[in-house]
Write a protein that holds these residues in place. Structure first.
Motif, PDB file in Angstrom:
ATOM      1  N   ASN A  37     -27.066  50.694 -63.104  1.00  0.00           N
ATOM      2  CA  ASN A  37     -28.098  50.031 -62.311  1.00  0.00           C
ATOM      3  C   ASN A  37     -27.514  49.178 -61.195  1.00  0.00           C
ATOM      4  OD1 ASN A  37     -30.719  49.564 -61.649  1.00  0.00           O
ATOM      5  ND2 ASN A  37     -30.976  47.882 -63.051  1.00  0.00           N
ATOM      6  N   TRP A  38     -26.379  48.560 -61.408  1.00  0.00           N
ATOM      7  CA  TRP A  38     -25.812  47.704 -60.367  1.00  0.00           C
ATOM      8  C   TRP A  38     -25.025  48.502 -59.343  1.00  0.00           C
ATOM      9  CZ3 TRP A  38     -20.490  47.399 -59.928  1.00  0.00           C
ATOM     10  CH2 TRP A  38     -19.754  47.875 -61.016  1.00  0.00           C
ATOM     11  N   VAL A  39     -24.795  49.778 -59.604  1.00  0.00           N
ATOM     12  CA  VAL A  39     -24.068  50.619 -58.660  1.00  0.00           C
ATOM     13  C   VAL A  39     -25.062  51.592 -58.029  1.00  0.00           C
ATOM     14  CG1 VAL A  39     -22.215  52.269 -58.367  1.00  0.00           C
ATOM     15  CG2 VAL A  39     -22.001  50.481 -60.076  1.00  0.00           C
ATOM     16  N   GLY A  40     -25.684  51.201 -56.960  1.00  0.00           N
ATOM     17  CA  GLY A  40     -26.588  52.101 -56.263  1.00  0.00           C
ATOM     18  C   GLY A  40     -27.918  52.290 -56.938  1.00  0.00           C
ATOM     19  N   ALA A  41     -28.245  51.468 -57.930  1.00  0.00           N
ATOM     20  CA  ALA A  41     -29.509  51.545 -58.669  1.00  0.00           C
ATOM     21  C   ALA A  41     -29.720  52.935 -59.263  1.00  0.00           C
ATOM     22  CB  ALA A  41     -30.677  51.127 -57.791  1.00  0.00           C
ATOM     23  N   TRP A  42     -28.683  53.502 -59.839  1.00  0.00           N
ATOM     24  CA  TRP A  42     -28.806  54.800 -60.489  1.00  0.00           C
ATOM     25  C   TRP A  42     -29.589  54.635 -61.770  1.00  0.00           C
ATOM     26  CZ3 TRP A  42     -23.013  56.469 -60.182  1.00  0.00           C
ATOM     27  CH2 TRP A  42     -22.699  56.776 -58.867  1.00  0.00           C
ATOM     28  N   GLU A  43     -30.343  55.650 -62.151  1.00  0.00           N
ATOM     29  CA  GLU A  43     -31.111  55.623 -63.387  1.00  0.00           C
ATOM     30  C   GLU A  43     -30.876  56.923 -64.138  1.00  0.00           C
ATOM     31  OE1 GLU A  43     -35.190  54.968 -62.483  1.00  0.00           O
ATOM     32  OE2 GLU A  43     -34.814  53.027 -61.592  1.00  0.00           O
ATOM     33  N   THR A  44     -31.088  56.848 -65.441  1.00  0.00           N
ATOM     34  CA  THR A  44     -30.952  58.057 -66.241  1.00  0.00           C
ATOM     35  C   THR A  44     -32.168  58.939 -66.036  1.00  0.00           C
ATOM     36  OG1 THR A  44     -32.034  57.046 -68.143  1.00  0.00           O
ATOM     37  CG2 THR A  44     -29.632  56.807 -67.993  1.00  0.00           C
ATOM     38  N   GLY A  45     -32.045  60.186 -66.401  1.00  0.00           N
ATOM     39  CA  GLY A  45     -33.151  61.125 -66.259  1.00  0.00           C
ATOM     40  C   GLY A  45     -34.366  60.716 -67.062  1.00  0.00           C
ATOM     41  N   GLU A  46     -34.137  60.143 -68.244  1.00  0.00           N
ATOM     42  CA  GLU A  46     -35.250  59.720 -69.096  1.00  0.00           C
ATOM     43  C   GLU A  46     -36.056  58.598 -68.444  1.00  0.00           C
ATOM     44  OE1 GLU A  46     -35.815  57.630 -73.441  1.00  0.00           O
ATOM     45  OE2 GLU A  46     -34.127  59.003 -73.162  1.00  0.00           O
ATOM     46  N   ALA A  47     -35.377  57.649 -67.830  1.00  0.00           N
ATOM     47  CA  ALA A  47     -36.073  56.543 -67.165  1.00  0.00           C
ATOM     48  C   ALA A  47     -36.880  57.044 -65.976  1.00  0.00           C
ATOM     49  CB  ALA A  47     -35.070  55.481 -66.715  1.00  0.00           C
ATOM     50  N   VAL A  48     -36.328  57.981 -65.238  1.00  0.00           N
ATOM     51  CA  VAL A  48     -37.038  58.540 -64.086  1.00  0.00           C
ATOM     52  C   VAL A  48     -38.256  59.327 -64.547  1.00  0.00           C
ATOM     53  CG1 VAL A  48     -36.852  60.166 -62.165  1.00  0.00           C
ATOM     54  CG2 VAL A  48     -34.998  58.570 -62.619  1.00  0.00           C
ATOM     55  N   GLU A  49     -38.093  60.107 -65.616  1.00  0.00           N
ATOM     56  CA  GLU A  49     -39.226  60.870 -66.154  1.00  0.00           C
ATOM     57  C   GLU A  49     -40.345  59.943 -66.602  1.00  0.00           C
ATOM     58  OE1 GLU A  49     -37.902  63.465 -69.247  1.00  0.00           O
ATOM     59  OE2 GLU A  49     -36.694  64.685 -67.871  1.00  0.00           O
ATOM     60  N   ARG A  50     -39.993  58.832 -67.244  1.00  0.00           N
ATOM     61  CA  ARG A  50     -41.008  57.887 -67.713  1.00  0.00           C
ATOM     62  C   ARG A  50     -41.745  57.263 -66.522  1.00  0.00           C
ATOM     63  NH1 ARG A  50     -38.459  54.666 -71.537  1.00  0.00           N
ATOM     64  NH2 ARG A  50     -39.046  56.233 -73.032  1.00  0.00           N
ATOM     65  N   LYS A  51     -40.986  56.883 -65.475  1.00  0.00           N
ATOM     66  CA  LYS A  51     -41.631  56.303 -64.294  1.00  0.00           C
ATOM     67  C   LYS A  51     -42.558  57.307 -63.623  1.00  0.00           C
ATOM     68  CE  LYS A  51     -38.328  52.761 -63.002  1.00  0.00           C
ATOM     69  NZ  LYS A  51     -37.407  52.283 -61.980  1.00  0.00           N
ATOM     70  N   MET A  52     -42.138  58.563 -63.567  1.00  0.00           N
ATOM     71  CA  MET A  52     -42.976  59.606 -62.968  1.00  0.00           C
ATOM     72  C   MET A  52     -44.241  59.826 -63.799  1.00  0.00           C
ATOM     73  SD  MET A  52     -41.539  60.603 -60.190  1.00  0.00           S
ATOM     74  CE  MET A  52     -42.282  62.163 -59.856  1.00  0.00           C
ATOM     75  N   ALA A  53     -44.106  59.782 -65.132  1.00  0.00           N
ATOM     76  CA  ALA A  53     -45.265  59.969 -66.003  1.00  0.00           C
ATOM     77  C   ALA A  53     -46.249  58.810 -65.857  1.00  0.00           C
ATOM     78  CB  ALA A  53     -44.813  60.110 -67.455  1.00  0.00           C
ATOM     79  N   ILE A  54     -45.729  57.597 -65.704  1.00  0.00           N
ATOM     80  CA  ILE A  54     -46.597  56.429 -65.508  1.00  0.00           C
ATOM     81  C   ILE A  54     -47.322  56.541 -64.169  1.00  0.00           C
ATOM     82  CG2 ILE A  54     -46.605  53.923 -65.182  1.00  0.00           C
ATOM     83  CD1 ILE A  54     -44.175  53.876 -67.137  1.00  0.00           C
ATOM     84  N   SER A  55     -46.614  56.958 -63.138  1.00  0.00           N
ATOM     85  CA  SER A  55     -47.241  57.143 -61.829  1.00  0.00           C
ATOM     86  C   SER A  55     -48.329  58.202 -61.881  1.00  0.00           C
ATOM     87  CB  SER A  55     -46.204  57.564 -60.784  1.00  0.00           C
ATOM     88  OG  SER A  55     -45.199  56.620 -60.671  1.00  0.00           O
ATOM     89  N   ALA A  56     -48.062  59.289 -62.589  1.00  0.00           N
ATOM     90  CA  ALA A  56     -49.055  60.357 -62.718  1.00  0.00           C
ATOM     91  C   ALA A  56     -50.272  59.871 -63.499  1.00  0.00           C
ATOM     92  CB  ALA A  56     -48.435  61.567 -63.403  1.00  0.00           C
ATOM     93  N   CYS A  57     -50.048  59.044 -64.502  1.00  0.00           N
ATOM     94  CA  CYS A  57     -51.152  58.498 -65.295  1.00  0.00           C
ATOM     95  C   CYS A  57     -52.062  57.633 -64.429  1.00  0.00           C
ATOM     96  CB  CYS A  57     -50.586  57.691 -66.462  1.00  0.00           C
ATOM     97  SG  CYS A  57     -51.827  56.841 -67.453  1.00  0.00           S
ATOM     98  N   VAL A  58     -51.481  56.743 -63.654  1.00  0.00           N
ATOM     99  CA  VAL A  58     -52.272  55.870 -62.776  1.00  0.00           C
ATOM    100  C   VAL A  58     -52.982  56.705 -61.709  1.00  0.00           C
ATOM    101  CG1 VAL A  58     -52.152  53.972 -61.113  1.00  0.00           C
ATOM    102  CG2 VAL A  58     -50.820  53.862 -63.219  1.00  0.00           C
ATOM    103  N   ARG A  59     -52.282  57.692 -61.150  1.00  0.00           N
ATOM    104  CA  ARG A  59     -52.902  58.565 -60.152  1.00  0.00           C
ATOM    105  C   ARG A  59     -54.101  59.312 -60.737  1.00  0.00           C
ATOM    106  NH1 ARG A  59     -49.585  63.351 -59.500  1.00  0.00           N
ATOM    107  NH2 ARG A  59     -50.820  63.897 -61.296  1.00  0.00           N
ATOM    108  N   ASP A  60     -53.926  59.864 -61.944  1.00  0.00           N
ATOM    109  CA  ASP A  60     -55.027  60.587 -62.589  1.00  0.00           C
ATOM    110  C   ASP A  60     -56.198  59.652 -62.884  1.00  0.00           C
ATOM    111  OD1 ASP A  60     -53.520  62.865 -62.435  1.00  0.00           O
ATOM    112  OD2 ASP A  60     -52.923  62.847 -64.546  1.00  0.00           O
TER     113      ASP A  60
END
Length: 117
Positions: A37-60
């Motif tokens: 996280n402190w090096v270029g704000a990299w995230e794991t695939g699981e964290a990105v998937e969760r953020k995308m799912a939350i965004s899709a939930c709010v959008r829906d």
């Protein structure tokens, strides 16, 4: 007159290679321990998937025709379990962590935008 280097040690290719490999291993371990996280704000695939799912939930939720009623029901519920169930019953999210985060984000939206239908 020829000088002798018997007392001084010089770097050989072998020493240089082992030093570089050791530095790479130590750097990798430190990166892993500190997190990306402190090096270029990299995230794991699981964290990105969760953020995308939350965004899709709010959008829906925002695209639902009865979002005002769902928003009012969500605001009226005190229990986090029941809020999660409402999100899951509306088929906005299947995962419990995503449903929790989605209900929290929906709860932070301005109520003026959602008049009850």
């Amino acid at each position: 007159m020829v000088e002798s280097n018997q007392g001084a040690r010089s770097w050989t290719t072998k020493h240089l290679v082992w030093t570089c490999l050791g530095s790479i291993v130590v750097g990798g371990v430190m990166m892993y321990q500190a997190g990306f996280n402190w090096v270029g704000a990299w995230e794991t695939g699981e964290a990105v998937e969760r953020k995308m799912a939350i965004s899709a939930c709010v959008r829906d939720f925002l695209l639902k025709p009865d979002r005002g009623v769902v928003f009012a029901d969500l605001k009226a519920i005190d229990s986090s379990y029941k809020r999660r169930q409402l999100i899951r019953d509306q088929e906005l999210a299947a995962d419990t962590k995503v449903a929790d985060a989605c209900s929290a984000q929906i709860g932070e939206l301005d109520p003026v935008l959602f008049p009850p239908a």
